[in-house]
Design a protein around this motif. Structure first.
Motif, short mmCIF file in Angstrom:
data_model
loop_
_atom_site.label_atom_id
_atom_site.label_comp_id
_atom_site.label_asym_id
_atom_site.label_seq_id
_atom_site.Cartn_x
_atom_site.Cartn_y
_atom_site.Cartn_z
N LEU A 726 0.83 -1.21 0.00
CA LEU A 726 0.00 0.00 0.00
C LEU A 726 0.87 1.26 0.00
O LEU A 726 0.67 2.18 -0.81
CB LEU A 726 -0.93 -0.02 1.22
N ALA A 727 1.86 1.29 0.89
CA ALA A 727 2.72 2.48 0.98
C ALA A 727 3.46 2.70 -0.33
O ALA A 727 3.60 3.83 -0.81
CB ALA A 727 3.69 2.33 2.14
N LYS A 728 3.92 1.62 -0.93
CA LYS A 728 4.68 1.74 -2.16
C LYS A 728 3.78 2.23 -3.30
O LYS A 728 4.17 3.09 -4.11
CB LYS A 728 5.30 0.39 -2.50
N ILE A 729 2.58 1.68 -3.37
CA ILE A 729 1.66 2.04 -4.45
C ILE A 729 1.23 3.50 -4.35
O ILE A 729 1.14 4.21 -5.35
CB ILE A 729 0.47 1.05 -4.48
N GLU A 730 1.02 3.96 -3.13
CA GLU A 730 0.71 5.39 -2.94
C GLU A 730 1.81 6.24 -3.56
O GLU A 730 1.56 7.19 -4.31
CB GLU A 730 0.66 5.74 -1.44
N ASP A 731 3.01 5.86 -3.23
CA ASP A 731 4.16 6.61 -3.71
C ASP A 731 4.25 6.55 -5.24
O ASP A 731 4.48 7.56 -5.91
CB ASP A 731 5.41 6.01 -3.06
N ASP A 732 4.03 5.36 -5.78
CA ASP A 732 4.09 5.20 -7.25
C ASP A 732 3.03 6.05 -7.94
O ASP A 732 3.30 6.68 -8.96
CB ASP A 732 3.87 3.72 -7.63
N ILE A 733 1.81 6.04 -7.40
CA ILE A 733 0.75 6.81 -8.07
C ILE A 733 1.06 8.30 -7.96
O ILE A 733 0.93 9.06 -8.92
CB ILE A 733 -0.64 6.51 -7.47
N GLU A 734 1.51 8.72 -6.78
CA GLU A 734 1.79 10.14 -6.62
C GLU A 734 2.89 10.61 -7.56
O GLU A 734 2.90 11.75 -8.01
CB GLU A 734 2.12 10.46 -5.16
N ARG A 735 3.80 9.71 -7.88
CA ARG A 735 4.86 10.08 -8.82
C ARG A 735 4.51 9.69 -10.25
O ARG A 735 5.38 9.72 -11.13
CB ARG A 735 6.17 9.43 -8.38
N LEU A 736 3.28 9.30 -10.46
CA LEU A 736 2.76 8.94 -11.79
C LEU A 736 3.55 7.80 -12.43
O LEU A 736 3.67 7.73 -13.65
CB LEU A 736 2.75 10.17 -12.72
#
Ligand code: ANZ
Ligand code: ZN
Length: 881
Positions: A726-736
């Protein structure tokens, strides 16, 4: 029992209806939550959406859905960039009206976009060809006019004498009109201009603050604005060379603009633009020169055309005197690579240090003398052959400048020439120049926004009074003849002058369609406003756009014009904003293999069957089986027939699969290659996620356990997997980084699948059931932005009665995901030689030993013993030798 397969077709339609019924994507301006405005570049309604649209809008939708789940009040609107030439061409070909064609296309494309399941606020839809939109654009034009941001001036256009129309530079091919094939003429027309150059400095300086824009786009904008600092120098023309021109008032001197006055002693010639007054004067007495000038004009006036053409010149016979040496005469050429619109339309040429000049002297044998010597090169042997040297160095062959740096030499030349005067003016003055030109918006077209102006014999140019807006396009127009239908309409242009009441004539030019797209992002903030283009409070609330997404082809003009409109609208009190788009992302293209049959005809992928074996890939016609040649992989385009229709894909695999594949396969800024295998792989993945969620539901059982007081090691492991993902995916989406995000979802699903696969006793222990239920929820949330329909179906399976689209994003429990490893940068003498990942608990000895064993470090040490090893905790190991 759950069905084995997830039924895409039924399910997708059902959830779209559920979202619509619950008004999930409605957006209100008075919503108290923090705002987030995500916008994709709106489409031109060409007829049908293509895969490029699917990719672009899928990306925007991920951002919109994610931000909505994170608690933002999201504005995610859609509209149509609906004016433009294709509608007129279609009208001509099919004998329809441009409006009929355009609105039919909009209906088709709206339905297609809706089938993608995009979380758009359709109640805010706008079409730029609608009078309710262009009325306000006309008001903006009038406000800009009143604010001094509009001018009317003569300007050269490419005129097609057969079609009676002005052509854009791209529509002139080898000097001929793209449709008529007629030799294009240069004509002077009086046109309307928006004074974008008033903001040159601000448009340039403000780029620095756009830290969420791609550097490459900022660079393109900088180059387009093209600020340069240089010197205007007046050269005296040798009176002896004037001949029959001696009576001409402007022939006695020639003013040039240079950014490299330091190279004056390397000058070999002067060159003037074919449109320069001096060239015209000389041509009046020299038919050969006149013919040469005509020839130059045919190449077209675009910068691209000029830069790619072979460098050609014609010696006028005039000689210019070198400013530092009256005995030194420089030939004056008319040259095809000098533009009248830049600087003074005249240059001095220094071949050693300018590639264009070098190409030119090679053609005319004028010689090359280097005057800047690169560092650590011997001046005695330094020569320039076919590549001009434009780097730093020391001045040589330059008399009093010898030994100086370029900067010192520039300063010295400026200082000396500023002190000299010719007649009553100084010989040189410093000058800042911009490449940016005012924006000519007049188009001799029907299907555009009418320019709200009336021409009166006695009052001159009269703005249409605001109360009379919109100036509507007449419906009864014909396209059976070339030229502008507004011009030949029997009544439309005849009006009474608003000032004197006398007979007057409407402006029949319409606006460049780039105007329409320069402020639509602002209109979306209050699209139904009838009294003003934008509502100040709404605009203040929503702007800037937080994330703008679109194609790199708009990196220059569209963005620059929007940035200009933001400034102009600010001057008129509509906005209070520096920049319209805080974040910009430019996505790559969708590419596909091309196919051709034996006759060289392009063949569509749907008609081709590809076989692969040890010898490689071969293609055959589906019907008939004849072999087909596999060509290059190129951007999907109708002309090469290498397109895939999103409708077909959505009908076969569903919207989720299409979205997922578009996002998964390559980094979003790069091109993505469409393959049948790729879309099938994505489809399998949707089914796997579905089965995994069904499995989890089986283990969890119908009633969800409450959070237990303690978790066993298995349950803790599952929770760790879920929260870390979850934490990683948040970061990935925020960085597109959508492709990385999808890879993480794969890993997450695989890990969960392995865990759930070993559970055979159902019901499992409460802590496990809790952990699985939680992990299932998290997984569904993580893929919901990409595959929103499947997510709803899974959400329901997991026992929820709400919609995922309305559920808050889960909170990652950081205490579960403290990493046990750290990564050090390993350096030798301060230079990075590798990376070292090691347990957080490792002591100094262990870190040192591991660092000294790294390949890169060993290579850098080259058998030398380390003198000292310095460790910056959790960051750097530096080995000193
Ligand atoms: C002499 C010289 C020597 C130049 C040298 C360059 C290198 P930027 O930096 O893009 O502003 N130039 C000026 N006006 C021009 C025109 N109307 N059409 C074509 N070229 C023109 O470019 C400024 C340089 O472009 C000027 O400096 C001039 O060539 C050329 F080693 O002057 B230079
Ligand atoms: Zn009048």
């Amino acid at each position: 029992m759950r069905p084995e397969r997830y039924n895409v077709r039924e399910s997708e339609a059902k959830w779209r209806k559920a979202w619509a019924d619950a008004h999930v994507f409605e957006t209100r301006n008075d919503d108290p939550r923090a705002k987030y405005y995500v916008l994709e570049m709106f489409p031109y309604p060409s007829g049908r959406i293509h895969m490029g649209h699917v990719r672009n809008y899928a990306m925007g939708d991920v951002v919109a859905r994610y931000r909505r789940a994170r608690g933002f009040n999201v504005l995610h609107p859609m509209g149509w960039d609906a004016f433009g030439i294709p509608a007129e061409n279609a009208a001509m070909q099919n004998n329809t009206h441009p409006a009929t064609w355009t609105y039919a296309n909009i209906d088709t494309m709206r339905a297609q976009l809706q089938s993608m399941g995009l979380s758009l606020v359709w109640s805010r839809e706008i079409a730029t060809c609608d009078p309710s939109y262009y009325k306000h654009q006309q008001k903006l034009f009038l406000d800009f006019l009143a604010a001094g941001l509009v001018t009317r001036k003569k300007s050269k256009v490419n005129w097609d004498p057969v079609d009676h129309t002005v052509l854009a530079n791209e529509q002139v091919i080898d000097g001929l009109g793209w449709r008529s094939g007629a030799v294009v003429e240069q004509r002077e027309l009086t046109q309307w201009f928006l004074k974008i150059t008033d903001f040159s400095d601000d448009l340039l300086a403000s780029l620095d603050q756009l830290d969420r824009w791609p550097e490459k786009v900022r660079l393109m904008q900088r180059n387009w604005i093209g600020r340069s600092e240089g010197l205007m120098i007046r050269f005296v023309i040798d009176p002896k060379s004037l001949g029959s021109l001696s009576g001409e008032p402007d022939a006695s001197e020639l003013e040039i603009y240079t950014t490299r006055p330091d190279t004056l002693f390397g000058a070999k010639f002067m060159a003037i633009a074919p449109d320069h007054p001096l060239a015209a004067a000389a041509a009046r007495r020299n038919p050969e020169l006149a013919a040469f000038i005509d020839e130059c004009r045919k190449v077209g006036t675009s910068v691209a055309a000029i830069e790619t053409a072979e460098k050609k010149g014609y010696d006028t016979g005039l000689r210019a005197l070198h400013p530092f040496d009256p005995e030194w005469r420089l030939p004056v050429y008319v040259a095809n690579f000098v533009l009248m619109e830049y600087g003074t339309g005249a240059i001095f040429g220094c071949p050693a240090h300018d590639q264009r000049d070098l190409d030119f002297v090679h053609a005319y044998g004028l010689g090359v003398t280097p005057v800047v010597c690169p560092p650590s090169v011997d001046p005695a042997t330094f020569t320039v052959e076919s590549v001009a040297y434009d780097g730093a160095g020391v001045m040589i062959n330059s008399r009093f400048l010898d030994g100086m740096t370029i900067e010192e030499a520039k300063e010295e030349v400026a200082r000396r020439l500023e002190a000299v005067s010719i007649g009553d003016r100084v010989q040189a003055r410093r000058q800042v120049n911009y490449k940016l030109r005012d924006w000519g918006i007049s188009r001799q077209r029907y299907w555009g926004c009418p320019i709200p102006i009336i021409h009166c014999e006695s009052c001159g140019v009269v703005p249409v009074p605001a109360k009379d807006l919109p100036v509507r396009l007449p419906d009864d127009v014909t396209f059976d003849q070339p030229g502008n239908p507004l011009d030949r309409h029997p009544t439309w242009k005849h009006v009474a002058c608003p000032q004197c009441g006398g007979p007057a004539r409407r402006e029949t030019d319409t606006m460049d369609t780039f105007v329409d797209s320069s402020w639509y992002f602002a209109r979306f903030t209050d699209p139904a406003n009838e009294s003003a283009p934008v509502d100040r409070a709404a605009a203040d609330h929503w702007l800037a756009v937080d994330q703008y997404i679109g194609g790199i082809e708009h990196a220059i003009l569209h963005l620059l014009y929007s940035r200009f409109f933001t400034r102009a609208m600010r001057e008129c009190g509509y906005l209070d904003l520096d920049e319209p788009f805080a974040g910009l992302f430019t996505q790559g293209m969708v590419v596909h293999e091309t196919y051709r049959d034996a006759g060289g005809h392009w063949i569509a992928p749907a008609e081709v069957r590809v076989e692969a074996d040890a010898e490689g890939r071969r293609a055959f016609l589906v019907a008939g089986g004849e072999p087909v040649e596999i060509g290059l992989t190129e951007k999907m385009s109708k002309s090469k027939r290498n397109t895939v229709d999103p409708d077909d894909i959505i009908a076969t695999y569903g919207a989720d699969t299409a979205r997922w594949f578009m996002l998964s396969d390559s980094p979003p800024e790069r091109d993505v290659m469409w393959t049948e295998a790729g879309i099938q792989g994505a489809y399998k993945q949707t089914q796997r996620l579905w089965r995994l969620i069904c499995e989890i539901e089986r283990v969890v059982g119908p009633v969800r356990p409450a959070m237990p007081a303690a978790f066993g090691s298995e349950a803790t492991r599952i929770r760790r997997i879920a929260h870390a993902a979850l934490a990683k995916i948040e970061d990935d989406i925020e960085r597109l980084r959508f492709n990385v995000c999808i890879a993480t979802i794969y890993e997450f699903a695989n890990a969960l699948g392995a865990e759930v696969g070993v559970i055979d006793a159902v019901p499992a222990a409460d802590d496990l059931r809790y952990a699985f239920a939680e992990a299932g929820d998290i997984l569904v949330h993580c893929f919901a932005p990409m595959m929103p329909h499947l997510a709803e179906e899974c959400w329901e399976v997991l026992g929820h009665t709400s919609l995922v689209a309305q559920s808050p994003w889960p909170v990652a429990d950081r205490s579960l995901i403290v990493s046990s490893a750290v990564t050090y940068v390993a350096q030798v003498n301060g230079k990075k030689r590798g990376e070292l990942t090691i347990s957080r608990n490792a002591d100094a000895m262990e870190i040192e030993r591991a660092a000294l064993a790294l390949d890169g470090v060993l290579r850098a040490l080259d058998n030398r013993p380390p003198r000292k090893v310095i460790i910056v905790p959790n960051r750097i190991v530096n080995v000193v030798v």
